[in-house]
Write an enzyme that holds these catalytic residues in place. Structure first.
Site, short mmCIF file in Angstrom:
data_model
loop_
_atom_site.label_atom_id
_atom_site.label_comp_id
_atom_site.label_asym_id
_atom_site.label_seq_id
_atom_site.Cartn_x
_atom_site.Cartn_y
_atom_site.Cartn_z
N HIS A 5 4.64 -126.73 95.05
CA HIS A 5 5.80 -126.85 95.98
C HIS A 5 5.96 -128.30 96.62
CE1 HIS A 5 6.14 -122.68 95.43
NE2 HIS A 5 4.82 -122.60 95.70
N SER B 31 13.82 -156.84 97.53
CA SER B 31 15.50 -156.77 97.93
C SER B 31 15.94 -158.03 98.29
CB SER B 31 15.40 -155.72 99.09
OG SER B 31 16.60 -156.09 99.81
N LYS C 265 10.88 -155.43 101.59
CA LYS C 265 10.75 -154.41 100.65
C LYS C 265 10.00 -154.75 99.09
CE LYS C 265 13.87 -151.41 100.40
NZ LYS C 265 13.81 -149.94 100.12
N GLU D 160 11.52 -146.03 88.60
CA GLU D 160 12.65 -145.42 88.74
C GLU D 160 13.55 -145.56 87.24
OE1 GLU D 160 14.64 -146.09 92.92
OE2 GLU D 160 13.48 -147.94 92.27
N TYR E 8 27.03 -133.61 52.87
CA TYR E 8 27.36 -135.11 53.52
C TYR E 8 28.81 -134.93 54.16
CZ TYR E 8 28.07 -139.77 55.35
OH TYR E 8 28.31 -140.60 56.10
N1 ARG Z 1 27.13 -145.58 56.25
C1 ARG Z 1 27.01 -144.14 55.62
C2 ARG Z 1 26.20 -143.39 56.85
O1 ARG Z 1 25.50 -143.98 57.51
C3 ARG Z 1 26.39 -144.08 54.42
C4 ARG Z 1 26.80 -142.92 53.73
C5 ARG Z 1 28.20 -143.04 53.21
N2 ARG Z 1 28.53 -142.01 52.28
C6 ARG Z 1 29.80 -141.56 51.92
N3 ARG Z 1 29.94 -140.52 51.24
N4 ARG Z 1 30.87 -142.04 52.53
O2 ARG Z 1 26.12 -142.23 57.00
#
Ligand code: ARG
Length: 454
Positions: A153, A274, A280, A287, A314
């Protein structure tokens, strides 16, 4: 790259929102390395003629030389690092450059490049953490016997040794290193060969590419391979945890350097003055280490939220995976190195620490333990008797060891003069010999273990 399908080009805004070259140029080396491994495999498999594969590899080497010399010349029309390399390759070797992208997509390409980059980042962090541990251990050895107040504490609790306190951070960093090691082991599978999402009809040798790039094996599911950013999240979570540890030590140094504490003088090399107050000496570096932990946690949160709920495979959101990882890595590396420098060069004011350990009745537990050990008194009763002794000392404005024997015996007749042996702070720390305890001998034992383990 996809002009066949399109009538008009993208707007300037489209180009701008789409481009990642501003940050993904940071892994141009990995991009070229992965392309070289890919084309070597295509050549070995006869998917691309051997001489074309060689021409491409030579072209990639030329580009690597150019980038190493003068950086990546950025063109946002070329979107990302993958297109930059390919476009430059076409300028250098002509249409044969177009064979490099056989059986590959930027989806598996970027996943591969980024893994290679994060893997190297982990190795860099590990080396810095090991160096930091060496500093902690050296200072712990030096101060295996230096007494300081231990707190709970932030109230004086029991005396501990400074060496013990520093080794507490050694343990945290030990866990951090193991966390990064775990992340690295999981990361080390090769996505390349997954192509856009479904795999490819070309007879690749993914094992060979994996081996060439130092991966343990190819990934087992092409959909997962192009969708997965666990490796980046693992890195960020490990970095966050590590930065929390760094921030706690930074905070302690800040407190210890304050005038009421005066436990340390921070080195000139890591302090600032400072512009108005001539006296200082501010702990800015500490920090900032404390502050950077917030930014690292923010970077981690940013990628967590980017990935949340994304459908397979993706999506372009995933392009935003890189800035938080780069930011966290830069901040973490700076923090580790700055903190190591501070700990290495700080002057510990052991006289002030000892004096502080002597106030606040910090040996009260020792008195209670003596009553249990020598007097055979149950701990709860001993606790109560000790509480009365503390109250008396407080009323008289003196320490526990300054109470007269008669006064102590008036509280409990079973007390004798040998009680004074346990009331000093040195006796207190010497007696804490349980495994992992603060006794100087135990600290030295842990120092030896640490030296072996680092
Ligand atoms: N510049 C893209 C990334 O960093 C690469 C992959 C792009 N793929 C796509 N199907 N557009 O994710």
């Amino acid at each position: 790259m996809w002009g066949g399908r399109f009538g008009g080009g993208p707007s300037a805004l489209m180009r701008e929102i789409n481009a990642s070259i501003g940050f993904d140029k940071r892994f141009w080396r990995e991009d070229i390395q992965a392309s070289k491994a890919h084309v070597a495999m295509l050549g070995a498999r006869g998917i691309v003629a051997a001489e074309d594969a060689e021409t491409i590899a030579r072209g990639l080497d030329t580009i690597a030389g150019e980038y190493a010399q003068s950086g990546v010349p950025e063109d946002i029309a070329l979107e990302d690092i993958h297109m930059h390399v390919e476009a430059r390759l076409a300028e250098l070797i002509g249409p044969v450059a177009g064979r490099l992208h056989t059986a590959r997509s930027r989806n598996d390409q970027v996943a591969t490049d980024f893994r290679l980059w994060v893997r190297a980042a982990i190795d860099e962090v590990d080396a810095s953490l090991a160096a930091f541990q060496r500093v902690l251990v050296a200072r712990a050895e030096e101060h295996a016997e230096s007494v300081m107040p231990g707190f709970t504490h932030l109230q004086a609790a029991q005396p501990v040794t400074l060496g013990h306190h520093l080794l507490a951070y050694y343990e945290m960093i030990r866990r951090d290193r193991s966390r990064f090691r775990d992340s690295r082991a999981r990361l080390n599978e090769l996505p390349l060969g997954s192509a856009a999402l479904a795999g490819t009809s070309f007879p690749l040798d993914r094992e060979a590419t994996a081996q060439a790039l130092g991966f343990d094996r190819p990934t087992a599911n092409s959909l997962d391979a192009v969708s997965d950013r666990d490796f980046a999240l693992d890195y960020l979570m490990s970095a966050t945890q590590c930065s929390l540890h760094l921030s706690r030590l930074a905070e302690e140094l800040i407190i210890w350097a304050s005038q009421p504490f005066g436990f340390v003088s921070l080195p000139d090399a890591f302090s600032t003055g400072s512009s108005i107050m001539p006296q200082k000496r501010n702990p800015d570096a500490a920090e900032l280490v404390r502050g950077h932990a917030g930014r690292i946690a923010g970077a981690m949160t940013s990628l967590v939220i980017t990935m949340k709920g994304l459908p397979l495979a993706y999506s372009k959101d995933m392009q935003d995976d890189k800035p938080p990882v780069f930011e966290a890595h830069d901040l973490l590396m700076l923090s580790i190195q700055a903190l190591a420098g501070m700990v290495e060069q700080t002057r510990f004011r052991t006289d002030r620490m000892r004096a502080a350990a002597e106030v606040g009745f910090s040996t009260a537990t020792d008195l209670a333990d003596w009553l249990v050990r020598v007097g055979g008194i149950p701990f709860r009763e001993a606790h109560h008797i000790t509480g009365r002794a503390v109250k008396l000392a407080e009323e008289q404005g003196i320490g526990l060891s300054d109470l007269e024997l008669g006064a102590l015996q008036a509280i409990d007749a079973r007390i004798d003069a040998s009680i004074y042996d346990v009331l000093t702070v040195d006796a207190s720390v010497r007696s804490r010999t349980s495994y992992g305890g603060t006794a100087p001998d135990r600290v030295r034992e842990q120092v030896e273990r640490a030296k072996r383990d680092i």
